[in-house]
Design a protein around this motif. Structure first.
Motif, PDB file in Angstrom:
ATOM      1  N   ASP A   1      -1.498   5.842   6.963  1.00 58.92           N
ATOM      2  CA  ASP A   1      -1.945   6.508   5.745  1.00 58.92           C
ATOM      3  C   ASP A   1      -0.738   7.231   5.147  1.00 58.92           C
ATOM      4  O   ASP A   1      -0.033   7.941   5.866  1.00 58.92           O
ATOM      5  CB  ASP A   1      -3.054   7.504   6.108  1.00 58.92           C
ATOM      6  N   VAL A   2      -0.511   7.039   3.864  1.00 56.80           N
ATOM      7  CA  VAL A   2       0.665   7.674   3.252  1.00 56.80           C
ATOM      8  C   VAL A   2       0.653   9.185   3.413  1.00 56.80           C
ATOM      9  O   VAL A   2       1.718   9.816   3.394  1.00 56.80           O
ATOM     10  CB  VAL A   2       0.815   7.350   1.733  1.00 56.80           C
ATOM     11  N   ARG A   3      -0.530   9.759   3.593  1.00 55.09           N
ATOM     12  CA  ARG A   3      -0.600  11.225   3.664  1.00 55.09           C
ATOM     13  C   ARG A   3      -0.029  11.777   4.968  1.00 55.09           C
ATOM     14  O   ARG A   3       0.133  12.982   5.125  1.00 55.09           O
ATOM     15  CB  ARG A   3      -2.046  11.686   3.444  1.00 55.09           C
ATOM     16  N   THR A   4       0.270  10.862   5.897  1.00 52.54           N
ATOM     17  CA  THR A   4       0.886  11.320   7.162  1.00 52.54           C
ATOM     18  C   THR A   4       2.414  11.271   7.102  1.00 52.54           C
ATOM     19  O   THR A   4       3.072  11.681   8.055  1.00 52.54           O
ATOM     20  CB  THR A   4       0.417  10.435   8.334  1.00 52.54           C
ATOM     21  N   ILE A   5       2.987  10.761   6.018  1.00 50.40           N
ATOM     22  CA  ILE A   5       4.451  10.692   5.901  1.00 50.40           C
ATOM     23  C   ILE A   5       4.981  12.074   5.510  1.00 50.40           C
ATOM     24  O   ILE A   5       4.559  12.638   4.497  1.00 50.40           O
ATOM     25  CB  ILE A   5       4.887   9.641   4.849  1.00 50.40           C
ATOM     26  N   LYS A   6       5.889  12.589   6.328  1.00 49.15           N
ATOM     27  CA  LYS A   6       6.424  13.937   6.088  1.00 49.15           C
ATOM     28  C   LYS A   6       7.932  13.882   5.861  1.00 49.15           C
ATOM     29  O   LYS A   6       8.611  12.974   6.348  1.00 49.15           O
ATOM     30  CB  LYS A   6       6.155  14.819   7.317  1.00 49.15           C
ATOM     31  N   ASP A   7       8.468  14.887   5.182  1.00 46.54           N
ATOM     32  CA  ASP A   7       9.920  14.988   5.067  1.00 46.54           C
ATOM     33  C   ASP A   7      10.469  15.715   6.301  1.00 46.54           C
ATOM     34  O   ASP A   7       9.715  16.047   7.228  1.00 46.54           O
ATOM     35  CB  ASP A   7      10.326  15.665   3.748  1.00 46.54           C
ATOM     36  N   GLU A   8      11.778  15.970   6.325  1.00 50.16           N
ATOM     37  CA  GLU A   8      12.405  16.579   7.520  1.00 50.16           C
ATOM     38  C   GLU A   8      11.860  17.980   7.806  1.00 50.16           C
ATOM     39  O   GLU A   8      11.952  18.466   8.939  1.00 50.16           O
ATOM     40  CB  GLU A   8      13.928  16.692   7.358  1.00 50.16           C
ATOM     41  N   MET A   9      11.329  18.625   6.784  1.00 48.82           N
ATOM     42  CA  MET A   9      10.779  19.968   6.963  1.00 48.82           C
ATOM     43  C   MET A   9       9.304  19.919   7.362  1.00 48.82           C
ATOM     44  O   MET A   9       8.676  20.968   7.527  1.00 48.82           O
ATOM     45  CB  MET A   9      10.886  20.748   5.650  1.00 48.82           C
ATOM     46  N   GLY A  10       8.759  18.720   7.502  1.00 46.55           N
ATOM     47  CA  GLY A  10       7.355  18.595   7.865  1.00 46.55           C
ATOM     48  C   GLY A  10       6.389  18.674   6.697  1.00 46.55           C
ATOM     49  O   GLY A  10       5.175  18.739   6.887  1.00 46.55           O
ATOM     50  N   ASN A  11       6.920  18.643   5.480  1.00 43.88           N
ATOM     51  CA  ASN A  11       6.036  18.668   4.308  1.00 43.88           C
ATOM     52  C   ASN A  11       5.584  17.257   3.946  1.00 43.88           C
ATOM     53  O   ASN A  11       6.381  16.326   4.006  1.00 43.88           O
ATOM     54  CB  ASN A  11       6.783  19.265   3.113  1.00 43.88           C
ATOM     55  N   PRO A  12       4.329  17.103   3.565  1.00 40.72           N
ATOM     56  CA  PRO A  12       3.855  15.764   3.195  1.00 40.72           C
ATOM     57  C   PRO A  12       4.549  15.266   1.925  1.00 40.72           C
ATOM     58  O   PRO A  12       4.786  16.035   0.996  1.00 40.72           O
ATOM     59  CB  PRO A  12       2.361  15.958   2.940  1.00 40.72           C
ATOM     60  N   LEU A  13       4.872  13.977   1.906  1.00 43.92           N
ATOM     61  CA  LEU A  13       5.550  13.369   0.749  1.00 43.92           C
ATOM     62  C   LEU A  13       4.566  12.724  -0.226  1.00 43.92           C
ATOM     63  O   LEU A  13       4.907  12.494  -1.383  1.00 43.92           O
ATOM     64  CB  LEU A  13       6.569  12.338   1.233  1.00 43.92           C
ATOM     65  N   TYR A  14       3.372  12.416   0.268  1.00 42.30           N
ATOM     66  CA  TYR A  14       2.394  11.750  -0.598  1.00 42.30           C
ATOM     67  C   TYR A  14       1.070  12.490  -0.522  1.00 42.30           C
ATOM     68  O   TYR A  14       0.757  13.026   0.526  1.00 42.30           O
ATOM     69  CB  TYR A  14       2.226  10.279  -0.178  1.00 42.30           C
ATOM     70  N   PRO A  15       0.258  12.521  -1.572  1.00 44.15           N
ATOM     71  CA  PRO A  15       0.503  11.907  -2.881  1.00 44.15           C
ATOM     72  C   PRO A  15       1.742  12.503  -3.564  1.00 44.15           C
ATOM     73  O   PRO A  15       1.914  13.728  -3.556  1.00 44.15           O
ATOM     74  CB  PRO A  15      -0.760  12.228  -3.682  1.00 44.15           C
ATOM     75  N   TRP A  16       2.544  11.622  -4.141  1.00 47.17           N
ATOM     76  CA  TRP A  16       3.830  12.040  -4.689  1.00 47.17           C
ATOM     77  C   TRP A  16       3.758  12.958  -5.909  1.00 47.17           C
ATOM     78  O   TRP A  16       4.742  13.652  -6.188  1.00 47.17           O
ATOM     79  CB  TRP A  16       4.702  10.824  -4.992  1.00 47.17           C
ATOM     80  N   PRO A  17       2.644  13.007  -6.655  1.00 45.66           N
ATOM     81  CA  PRO A  17       2.678  13.864  -7.849  1.00 45.66           C
ATOM     82  C   PRO A  17       2.901  15.343  -7.540  1.00 45.66           C
ATOM     83  O   PRO A  17       3.261  16.111  -8.432  1.00 45.66           O
ATOM     84  CB  PRO A  17       1.307  13.635  -8.496  1.00 45.66           C
ATOM     85  N   TYR A  18       2.706  15.763  -6.265  1.00 46.56           N
ATOM     86  CA  TYR A  18       2.968  17.163  -5.921  1.00 46.56           C
ATOM     87  C   TYR A  18       4.465  17.472  -5.835  1.00 46.56           C
ATOM     88  O   TYR A  18       4.863  18.628  -5.837  1.00 46.56           O
ATOM     89  CB  TYR A  18       2.292  17.533  -4.599  1.00 46.56           C
TER      90      TYR A  18
END
Lengths: 253, 253, 253
Positions: A216-233
């Protein structure tokens, strides 16, 4: 720059808004309408006649409508029968065949090749060299990256074609192929060089050749642990929520 | 449409059939011959000189022959030394480098890039953005889909190049790569995004990266259980058997 | 050929060396400098203004410098802010966006699309249809084959982009994708249709999707058992060691 001379050819029933600007060596065929403040670059052809123009005596040219505040960059070819809403823009050498319907704020990248008879939502962005087959449907805020192909024939050649359908906010990575008739749900992410051979639920992260569901795209995080998707945020450049933020924009909408 | 003025440049030894039609802003170099009823679109260059034109004092231009009933769409560039038989057509912005030999009824899609020194049968169809390397051989009724690459060097860079050979009726799916020197038998089907790294027998169904033999195309059926290949039994648009049917056409032939 | 008439437009602050040659229907914008013996083909645009030209009142055009002995083939578009050293050449319909820095003897193939803000060494060869993202770095003697994509965003869309870095003498096979920020060491060979998703040491032979390290390029032999890499020992066309041989050229250098 001083235009030494202007080689614009225009056909019958053409309306160019007085505030629009037309480049050098441009050909505008019958039935074209160009909106306020729009710019047509050099060497463009607008309202290119369909193939039947060459073969049928009684060829009838469909209207071509380019909305206001549009920018068609040089060497682009737009066939008759297209309707582009306001703030339409293209890169250079774009080819758009007949009878597409584009919402507002579309951006079609350099060298992209739209085969015609397709429906585009608003704020769709095709990067360079995207190939959209006939009969495709793209939602709103869809982004497609270079050399992606939309296919409409599973066992070529065929006369029974069926284009892909792509949901709102979905991103399709470079060189991926959407097979005939697949439906991709909204907010999905397709990796680079992926074969999309089946329907995908919303929020799918799908990648590889053959393609597989990664999660699920909502489980993709950046290096800081923040979610990357949905991308509009996290991304708003040129988007309608750029001043309000995505949540508030959605509420107000 | 009223042509305000016509900016055609023509070289020496050019023959344009009186029934042919030439667009705006076209350049036709020395030694070009354009057949009856053919149409050359705007911004085209026909008979483009070879690279040696820029470096050799004694450059000699080879003839360029475009057959009758041909349609070269706008922004296309055809180098000197090409011979196209009748009913040759191109999409827009096609680049065809020197010394190819095309049979009749070829159709070369928008943005395709033919590197030269290749041989094409009759009724070959390249869709958009096909890249054909030097030294390729394509049979009759071959169809190649977008972004396919024909390669001629296995370990680049090299001066010992060898192009692929593709048999009659074969279909090559989008974004597939034919490696240097491979021979694909007639009536084969290559899936999308496939790496063709070895020779294939006639009627091969080959797919994947790395590519693998899936089976015989004659075993592929539609939902009703009818065989889909050889495809001439179900598809005839623009083909010479369109009125007789494939079997009878073959007999008469 | 007799030029019936010449439709060249030139802007302010343009310097064209008297020995340079400019084709038909060419537009040269402000601040362009074209070196001795260079040739600009038909329908080219040199010094194309940036996007901010359309949106900012106080747009300032950066200079565009094309070195001596360059050949820009027809239909190419070069944006403002580029600097090309001597012996720069392009195929047809190349698009080069703003602010790249090219060393000498670069060759950019037909339909290639350079997104801007990148650095190219000397003797770089891009074949047809190569897509170079913003922020890329290419060393010297690098060769890139058709439909290769350089990416700068791992999880699109993003504003934090990072282009790939490619070392000297490296070869990248057709349709391969270099992911955001990867570094490829010198003298590497990337196979066709490969996904390069991680950094590679010098002399890597890397291939496949997903890509995998196959070995050291120095172990690749031809049928006679001779090593094929480093390639400068067997290929010198257009290279600076073509008269001396690679070893002696390196010594003298």
């Amino acid at each position: 720059m001083i235009g030494l001379y202007h080689t614009i050819q225009t056909g019958k029933g053409v309306f160019i808004h007085p505030s629009a600007s037309i480049g050098q060596h441009v050909t505008i065929y019958d039935g074209v309408r160009i909106g306020a403040n729009s710019v047509i670059g050099d060497y463009c052809t607008i309202g290119e006649p369909l193939h039947s123009f060459y073969t049928q005596e009684n060829y009838i040219q469909s209207p071509t409508i380019i909305g206001a505040n549009s920018l068609i960059r040089s060497h682009s070819i737009i066939y008759a029968g297209n309707q582009m809403d306001d703030y339409f823009s293209t890169g250079h050498r774009v080819t758009i065949r007949e009878n597409n319907r584009f919402g507002s704020h579309n951006s079609i990248g350099t060298l992209s090749d739209i085969q015609g008879e397709s429906v585009f939502g608003s704020y769709v962005r095709l990067h360079s060299s995207v190939h959209i087959c006939q009969g495709s449907t793209l939602g709103n805020y869809v982004m497609i990256y270079p050399f992606v192909v939309f296919m409409n024939d599973r066992y070529p050649p065929t006369t029974h074609t069926k284009g892909p359908i792509v949901g709102d906010y979905t991103q399709v990575g470079v060189q991926s192929v959407l097979h005939s008739g697949v439906r991709i749900g909204e907010n999905s992410l397709i990796g680079a060089q992926t074969s999309v051979h089946k329907d995908l639920a919303p929020f799918s992260f799908f990648s590889g050749n053959p393609g597989a569901l990664i999660g699920d795209v909502r489980t993709i995080k950046d290096e800081m642990g923040n979610p990357l998707y949905p991308w509009p945020y996290r991304f708003d450049r040129g988007m309608p929520w750029s001043e309000l933020g995505y949540d508030r924009w959605k509420e107000e909408k």
